[in-house]
Design an enzyme around this catalytic site. Sequence first.
Site, mmCIF file in Angstrom:
data_model
loop_
_atom_site.group_PDB
_atom_site.id
_atom_site.type_symbol
_atom_site.label_atom_id
_atom_site.label_comp_id
_atom_site.label_asym_id
_atom_site.label_seq_id
_atom_site.Cartn_x
_atom_site.Cartn_y
_atom_site.Cartn_z
ATOM 1 N N ASP A 1 48.999 63.304 41.980
ATOM 2 C CA ASP A 1 49.582 62.190 42.739
ATOM 3 C C ASP A 1 50.743 62.727 43.565
ATOM 4 O OD1 ASP A 1 49.452 58.855 42.257
ATOM 5 O OD2 ASP A 1 51.214 59.642 43.305
ATOM 6 N N LYS B 1 31.419 46.279 48.430
ATOM 7 C CA LYS B 1 32.706 46.055 47.742
ATOM 8 C C LYS B 1 33.499 44.940 48.435
ATOM 9 C CE LYS B 1 36.695 46.523 45.743
ATOM 10 N NZ LYS B 1 37.000 46.242 44.367
ATOM 11 N N CYS C 1 44.076 42.548 46.183
ATOM 12 C CA CYS C 1 42.647 42.687 46.523
ATOM 13 C C CYS C 1 42.122 41.488 47.310
ATOM 14 C CB CYS C 1 41.823 42.865 45.246
ATOM 15 S SG CYS C 1 42.388 44.240 44.240
HETATM 16 N N1 SAJ Z 1 42.062 32.774 41.261
HETATM 17 C C1 SAJ Z 1 41.944 31.415 41.479
HETATM 18 N N2 SAJ Z 1 40.835 30.767 40.998
HETATM 19 C C2 SAJ Z 1 39.851 31.431 40.327
HETATM 20 C C3 SAJ Z 1 39.977 32.818 40.120
HETATM 21 C C4 SAJ Z 1 41.094 33.465 40.610
HETATM 22 O O1 SAJ Z 1 42.811 30.771 42.086
HETATM 23 O O2 SAJ Z 1 38.883 30.777 39.916
HETATM 24 C C5 SAJ Z 1 43.231 33.506 41.793
HETATM 25 C C6 SAJ Z 1 44.028 34.248 40.717
HETATM 26 O O3 SAJ Z 1 44.941 33.389 40.073
HETATM 27 C C7 SAJ Z 1 44.699 35.335 41.529
HETATM 28 C C8 SAJ Z 1 43.648 35.669 42.591
HETATM 29 O O4 SAJ Z 1 42.761 34.555 42.627
HETATM 30 O O5 SAJ Z 1 45.858 34.855 42.179
HETATM 31 C C9 SAJ Z 1 42.861 36.944 42.332
HETATM 32 O O6 SAJ Z 1 42.552 37.054 40.967
HETATM 33 P P1 SAJ Z 1 41.114 37.483 40.407
HETATM 34 O O7 SAJ Z 1 41.215 37.504 38.939
HETATM 35 O O8 SAJ Z 1 40.064 36.642 40.992
HETATM 36 O O9 SAJ Z 1 40.873 38.924 41.039
HETATM 37 P P2 SAJ Z 1 41.729 40.295 41.064
HETATM 38 O O10 SAJ Z 1 42.378 40.380 42.403
HETATM 39 O O11 SAJ Z 1 42.574 40.454 39.880
HETATM 40 O O12 SAJ Z 1 40.526 41.358 40.990
HETATM 41 C C10 SAJ Z 1 39.512 41.316 41.974
HETATM 42 C C11 SAJ Z 1 38.141 41.350 41.247
HETATM 43 N N3 SAJ Z 1 37.083 41.081 42.216
HETATM 44 C C12 SAJ Z 1 36.077 40.243 41.930
HETATM 45 O O13 SAJ Z 1 36.009 39.622 40.894
HETATM 46 C C13 SAJ Z 1 35.009 40.097 42.960
HETATM 47 C C14 SAJ Z 1 37.970 42.723 40.579
HETATM 48 O O14 SAJ Z 1 36.684 42.804 39.983
HETATM 49 C C15 SAJ Z 1 38.136 43.836 41.621
HETATM 50 O O15 SAJ Z 1 37.955 45.108 41.044
HETATM 51 C C16 SAJ Z 1 39.549 43.723 42.170
HETATM 52 O O16 SAJ Z 1 39.667 42.460 42.838
HETATM 53 C C17 SAJ Z 1 39.760 44.869 43.161
HETATM 54 O O17 SAJ Z 1 40.422 45.848 42.793
HETATM 55 O O18 SAJ Z 1 39.182 44.825 44.247
#
Ligand code: SAJ
Length: 426
Positions: free
Chosen positions: A30, A203, A257
């Site tokens: 890194d 992705k 993300c």
């Molecule tokens: N959220 C909502 N409603 C939901 C689900 C999530 O409001 O029903 C919000 C969460 O509170 C948060 C945001 O969305 O603020 C994102 O959270 P998340 O849990 O949906 O996703 P991340 O950003 O933690 O992770 C995502 C994931 N992508 C998908 O599920 C398609 C993860 O699998 C990826 O690896 C990650 O992005 C990434 O690194 O790209």
Amino acid sequence: MTICVHGLGYIGLATASLFANEGTDVIGFDVNEDVIDRLHEGEPKVSESELESYIQDALECNLTPSRRPQPADVHIICVPTPYDELNDEADLTYVKDAGRNVANVLRPGDTVILESTVPPGTTTGILAPIISRSDLNIGEHVHLGYTPETVMPGNTLTELRTNDRIVGGVDEASVSAIKSLYEPLTTGEIHVAADPTTAEFVKLAQNAERNVSIAYANTLALLAENYGIDVRSAINLANNHPRVDILSPGPGVGGHCLPVDPRFLSDGSGATELIDIANRVNGRMPEHVIRLLEDAIDSLENKTVAVLGITYKGNVSDTRNSPGLEIAQLLGNVTVDTRRAMDGGWNEGSVTIHDPRATDSRLQLVTLDTAVNGADAVIFGAAHDEFAELNPADIRSKMTGRTVIDPVDVIDVDHWTEHGFDVRTI
Ligand code: SAJ
């Protein structure tokens, strides 16, 4: 075999540890020397305790932190790809730097894999020219491909071992080299994309789909409020249909993300209209939460509001693009750059913030007691397990007011209502 992982963020470190714990010699490189020093001291900075001990196990066996990139049979690039707001495009500086580092140590027969989230075309259009030399042709002498990470922060280790993987290689030899590398490590399936650009597109398509789906849930929430309907029970009922699976509404979409990656899809053609609207819908939710608060307490003037939970979602420590933090900022005196543009704030009352998991030292976090003492209202900004277990009688004895806004669905509304709270939800 030796693997050199370039970039030891939460994905690079977890990936390096996975290979190391399975018996492969791994060099973790890194550019941030603090990261390397901490690893030499056996102190990785990760918020998931299971992952932390997994990394420590790796450091005790086959994972060697390094301040310099090293020659290796396989190079895996896991560097950040932020969004360059000024130029309205993905900032690929770190990918290019990593490519140059790889090129300096690359040998015939080596394999190069990009895992960072990137705009379609990056592996073949940007990385390949950087790592190829007159004596090292991509495909002929070096394997190259793209395989995205898809793990869910908060559940990193499990998903690293079980998620399906997409592999896109520049040729068949690259695909089979990359497949054989990941196959022993995952119980998920490995799917082969037509080429690296397709894998990159997939992705982005996954994260964009989730972002759009959440925007739909948030739209339903706004409509349901107007109709006087509880949106969560309506969504649960709708989801009984075999082909309907609506996500949950909330105070907005945070993290590094979902609010960011879908923008990488933009090709300037205007075809991203739906994705752009989804970003706008989700981006307005923090203001909607403030409106719920205003409805409950009439005026924010001279009121003290405690925001509990300022990470981007429950049970993580990351505050990037956090809706809870944006709510606190909109309310007033919280100043920290969250990389989301703010147009001033209400600034009429005062706001305290408490989070049992956030680790951002720039934030003025207070204890739960200090946050709720004398507060007129509480807003839950992230659904941490700790908040689900709060005792409403205890909180009530400290607060001045009785208003609770729970846009993240973390508390038992009936239970808190029984204790005299006026609970408003999305
Ligand atoms: N959220 C909502 N409603 C939901 C689900 C999530 O409001 O029903 C919000 C969460 O509170 C948060 C945001 O969305 O603020 C994102 O959270 P998340 O849990 O949906 O996703 P991340 O950003 O933690 O992770 C995502 C994931 N992508 C998908 O599920 C398609 C993860 O699998 C990826 O690896 C990650 O992005 C990434 O690194 O790209």
